[in-house]
Design a protein around this motif. Structure first.
Motif, PDB file in Angstrom:
ATOM      1  N   ARG A   3      35.962  61.015  19.969  1.00 59.92           N
ATOM      2  CA  ARG A   3      35.840  59.587  19.649  1.00 59.92           C
ATOM      3  C   ARG A   3      34.993  59.433  18.394  1.00 59.92           C
ATOM      4  O   ARG A   3      34.029  60.173  18.190  1.00 59.92           O
ATOM      5  CB  ARG A   3      35.160  58.872  20.816  1.00 59.92           C
ATOM      6  CG  ARG A   3      35.034  57.405  20.715  1.00 59.92           C
ATOM      7  CD  ARG A   3      34.493  56.796  22.023  1.00 59.92           C
ATOM      8  NE  ARG A   3      35.321  57.159  23.166  1.00 59.92           N
ATOM      9  CZ  ARG A   3      35.005  58.074  24.081  1.00 59.92           C
ATOM     10  NH1 ARG A   3      33.870  58.721  24.023  1.00 59.92           N
ATOM     11  NH2 ARG A   3      35.814  58.343  25.077  1.00 59.92           N
ATOM     12  N   GLU A  35      26.668  49.857  15.625  1.00 53.10           N
ATOM     13  CA  GLU A  35      28.102  49.977  15.828  1.00 53.10           C
ATOM     14  C   GLU A  35      28.789  48.710  15.330  1.00 53.10           C
ATOM     15  O   GLU A  35      28.432  47.598  15.717  1.00 53.10           O
ATOM     16  CB  GLU A  35      28.407  50.225  17.306  1.00 53.10           C
ATOM     17  CG  GLU A  35      29.790  50.756  17.522  1.00 53.10           C
ATOM     18  CD  GLU A  35      29.978  51.400  18.884  1.00 53.10           C
ATOM     19  OE1 GLU A  35      31.091  51.310  19.394  1.00 53.10           O
ATOM     20  OE2 GLU A  35      29.014  51.980  19.417  1.00 53.10           O
ATOM     21  N   TRP A  81      30.342  57.459  10.274  1.00 53.27           N
ATOM     22  CA  TRP A  81      30.983  57.678  11.565  1.00 53.27           C
ATOM     23  C   TRP A  81      30.066  58.485  12.468  1.00 53.27           C
ATOM     24  O   TRP A  81      29.518  59.496  12.062  1.00 53.27           O
ATOM     25  CB  TRP A  81      32.308  58.430  11.381  1.00 53.27           C
ATOM     26  CG  TRP A  81      33.326  57.607  10.673  1.00 53.27           C
ATOM     27  CD1 TRP A  81      33.666  57.678   9.357  1.00 53.27           C
ATOM     28  CD2 TRP A  81      34.117  56.576  11.246  1.00 53.27           C
ATOM     29  NE1 TRP A  81      34.627  56.752   9.074  1.00 53.27           N
ATOM     30  CE2 TRP A  81      34.931  56.055  10.220  1.00 53.27           C
ATOM     31  CE3 TRP A  81      34.236  56.026  12.521  1.00 53.27           C
ATOM     32  CZ2 TRP A  81      35.831  55.024  10.431  1.00 53.27           C
ATOM     33  CZ3 TRP A  81      35.134  54.994  12.726  1.00 53.27           C
ATOM     34  CH2 TRP A  81      35.921  54.502  11.697  1.00 53.27           C
ATOM     35  N   LEU A 118      38.342  58.533   7.451  1.00 54.88           N
ATOM     36  CA  LEU A 118      38.674  58.928   8.824  1.00 54.88           C
ATOM     37  C   LEU A 118      40.179  59.140   8.965  1.00 54.88           C
ATOM     38  O   LEU A 118      40.615  60.092   9.615  1.00 54.88           O
ATOM     39  CB  LEU A 118      38.185  57.887   9.839  1.00 54.88           C
ATOM     40  CG  LEU A 118      38.402  58.284  11.292  1.00 54.88           C
ATOM     41  CD1 LEU A 118      37.531  59.477  11.665  1.00 54.88           C
ATOM     42  CD2 LEU A 118      38.123  57.113  12.220  1.00 54.88           C
ATOM     43  N   GLY A 119      40.961  58.275   8.346  1.00 50.70           N
ATOM     44  CA  GLY A 119      42.411  58.418   8.401  1.00 50.70           C
ATOM     45  C   GLY A 119      42.890  59.733   7.807  1.00 50.70           C
ATOM     46  O   GLY A 119      43.888  60.304   8.254  1.00 50.70           O
ATOM     47  N   GLU A 152      36.891  53.983   6.547  1.00 49.76           N
ATOM     48  CA  GLU A 152      38.109  53.993   7.350  1.00 49.76           C
ATOM     49  C   GLU A 152      39.188  54.872   6.718  1.00 49.76           C
ATOM     50  O   GLU A 152      39.904  55.587   7.410  1.00 49.76           O
ATOM     51  CB  GLU A 152      38.605  52.571   7.562  1.00 49.76           C
ATOM     52  CG  GLU A 152      37.672  51.774   8.456  1.00 49.76           C
ATOM     53  CD  GLU A 152      38.012  50.301   8.548  1.00 49.76           C
ATOM     54  OE1 GLU A 152      38.793  49.799   7.708  1.00 49.76           O
ATOM     55  OE2 GLU A 152      37.482  49.649   9.467  1.00 49.76           O
ATOM     56  N   TRP A 174      40.856  62.820  10.470  1.00 48.79           N
ATOM     57  CA  TRP A 174      40.721  62.739  11.923  1.00 48.79           C
ATOM     58  C   TRP A 174      41.211  64.006  12.621  1.00 48.79           C
ATOM     59  O   TRP A 174      40.619  64.443  13.613  1.00 48.79           O
ATOM     60  CB  TRP A 174      41.426  61.501  12.478  1.00 48.79           C
ATOM     61  CG  TRP A 174      42.926  61.602  12.425  1.00 48.79           C
ATOM     62  CD1 TRP A 174      43.739  61.189  11.412  1.00 48.79           C
ATOM     63  CD2 TRP A 174      43.766  62.188  13.409  1.00 48.79           C
ATOM     64  NE1 TRP A 174      45.047  61.491  11.707  1.00 48.79           N
ATOM     65  CE2 TRP A 174      45.091  62.094  12.940  1.00 48.79           C
ATOM     66  CE3 TRP A 174      43.541  62.783  14.648  1.00 48.79           C
ATOM     67  CZ2 TRP A 174      46.180  62.577  13.659  1.00 48.79           C
ATOM     68  CZ3 TRP A 174      44.632  63.255  15.364  1.00 48.79           C
ATOM     69  CH2 TRP A 174      45.930  63.140  14.875  1.00 48.79           C
ATOM     70  N   ARG A 205      32.879  56.454  16.194  1.00 44.12           N
ATOM     71  CA  ARG A 205      32.329  55.093  16.192  1.00 44.12           C
ATOM     72  C   ARG A 205      31.837  54.770  14.789  1.00 44.12           C
ATOM     73  O   ARG A 205      31.059  55.531  14.215  1.00 44.12           O
ATOM     74  CB  ARG A 205      31.180  54.980  17.188  1.00 44.12           C
ATOM     75  CG  ARG A 205      31.611  55.194  18.623  1.00 44.12           C
ATOM     76  CD  ARG A 205      30.453  55.140  19.611  1.00 44.12           C
ATOM     77  NE  ARG A 205      29.584  56.311  19.454  1.00 44.12           N
ATOM     78  CZ  ARG A 205      28.305  56.253  19.084  1.00 44.12           C
ATOM     79  NH1 ARG A 205      27.725  55.110  18.806  1.00 44.12           N
ATOM     80  NH2 ARG A 205      27.594  57.360  18.970  1.00 44.12           N
ATOM     81  N   SER A 211      35.382  51.789  19.100  1.00 49.97           N
ATOM     82  CA  SER A 211      35.521  53.211  18.804  1.00 49.97           C
ATOM     83  C   SER A 211      36.995  53.579  18.644  1.00 49.97           C
ATOM     84  O   SER A 211      37.889  52.878  19.119  1.00 49.97           O
ATOM     85  CB  SER A 211      34.892  54.051  19.922  1.00 49.97           C
ATOM     86  OG  SER A 211      35.545  53.811  21.147  1.00 49.97           O
ATOM     87  N   VAL A 212      37.225  54.695  17.959  1.00 47.33           N
ATOM     88  CA  VAL A 212      38.562  55.190  17.677  1.00 47.33           C
ATOM     89  C   VAL A 212      38.732  56.517  18.420  1.00 47.33           C
ATOM     90  O   VAL A 212      37.890  57.410  18.290  1.00 47.33           O
ATOM     91  CB  VAL A 212      38.766  55.408  16.160  1.00 47.33           C
ATOM     92  CG1 VAL A 212      40.123  56.006  15.871  1.00 47.33           C
ATOM     93  CG2 VAL A 212      38.547  54.114  15.403  1.00 47.33           C
ATOM     94  N   GLU A 213      39.798  56.628  19.216  1.00 49.22           N
ATOM     95  CA  GLU A 213      40.094  57.878  19.915  1.00 49.22           C
ATOM     96  C   GLU A 213      40.732  58.857  18.936  1.00 49.22           C
ATOM     97  O   GLU A 213      41.609  58.478  18.163  1.00 49.22           O
ATOM     98  CB  GLU A 213      41.053  57.628  21.074  1.00 49.22           C
ATOM     99  CG  GLU A 213      40.499  56.732  22.158  1.00 49.22           C
ATOM    100  CD  GLU A 213      39.483  57.414  23.026  1.00 49.22           C
ATOM    101  OE1 GLU A 213      39.585  58.641  23.251  1.00 49.22           O
ATOM    102  OE2 GLU A 213      38.575  56.721  23.501  1.00 49.22           O
ATOM    103  N   LEU A 214      40.266  60.090  18.951  1.00 45.47           N
ATOM    104  CA  LEU A 214      40.800  61.137  18.080  1.00 45.47           C
ATOM    105  C   LEU A 214      41.605  62.099  18.954  1.00 45.47           C
ATOM    106  O   LEU A 214      41.067  63.042  19.509  1.00 45.47           O
ATOM    107  CB  LEU A 214      39.673  61.875  17.365  1.00 45.47           C
ATOM    108  CG  LEU A 214      38.714  61.008  16.547  1.00 45.47           C
ATOM    109  CD1 LEU A 214      37.602  61.847  15.977  1.00 45.47           C
ATOM    110  CD2 LEU A 214      39.468  60.283  15.443  1.00 45.47           C
TER     111      LEU A 214
END
Length: 69
Positions: free
Chosen positions: A50, A59, A8, A36-37, A33, A40, A52, A63-66
């Motif tokens: 964010r 990439e 990430w 990150l879950g 993943e 986060w 990535r 991207s995932v917003e945090l």
């Protein structure tokens, strides 16, 4: 045998990549993943806005917003 690397990249509010906190390197996308879950919230508290997902430095997904609730 070269193993794939998933990691990430964490960005701040201005879009700059953070050097801290560091994230582990994973050999499977699923593991990255899942990590990150689980983490986060702590990453967001440390200033990451964010995340990535990178696969071998490229990439690999949107991207995932945090955001804290």
């Amino acid at each position: 045998m070269i193993r794939p690397q998933w990691e990430w990249a964490l960005d701040d509010a201005e879009g700059h990549r953070l050097s801290e906190p560091l994230t582990p390197v994973f050999t499977a996308q699923y593991d990255a993943e899942q990590w990150l879950g689980e983490h986060w919230g702590a990453l967001a508290e440390a200033g990451a806005v964010r995340a990535r997902l990178l696969h071998d430095g490229t990439e690999a997904a949107p991207s995932v917003e945090l955001r804290m609730p």
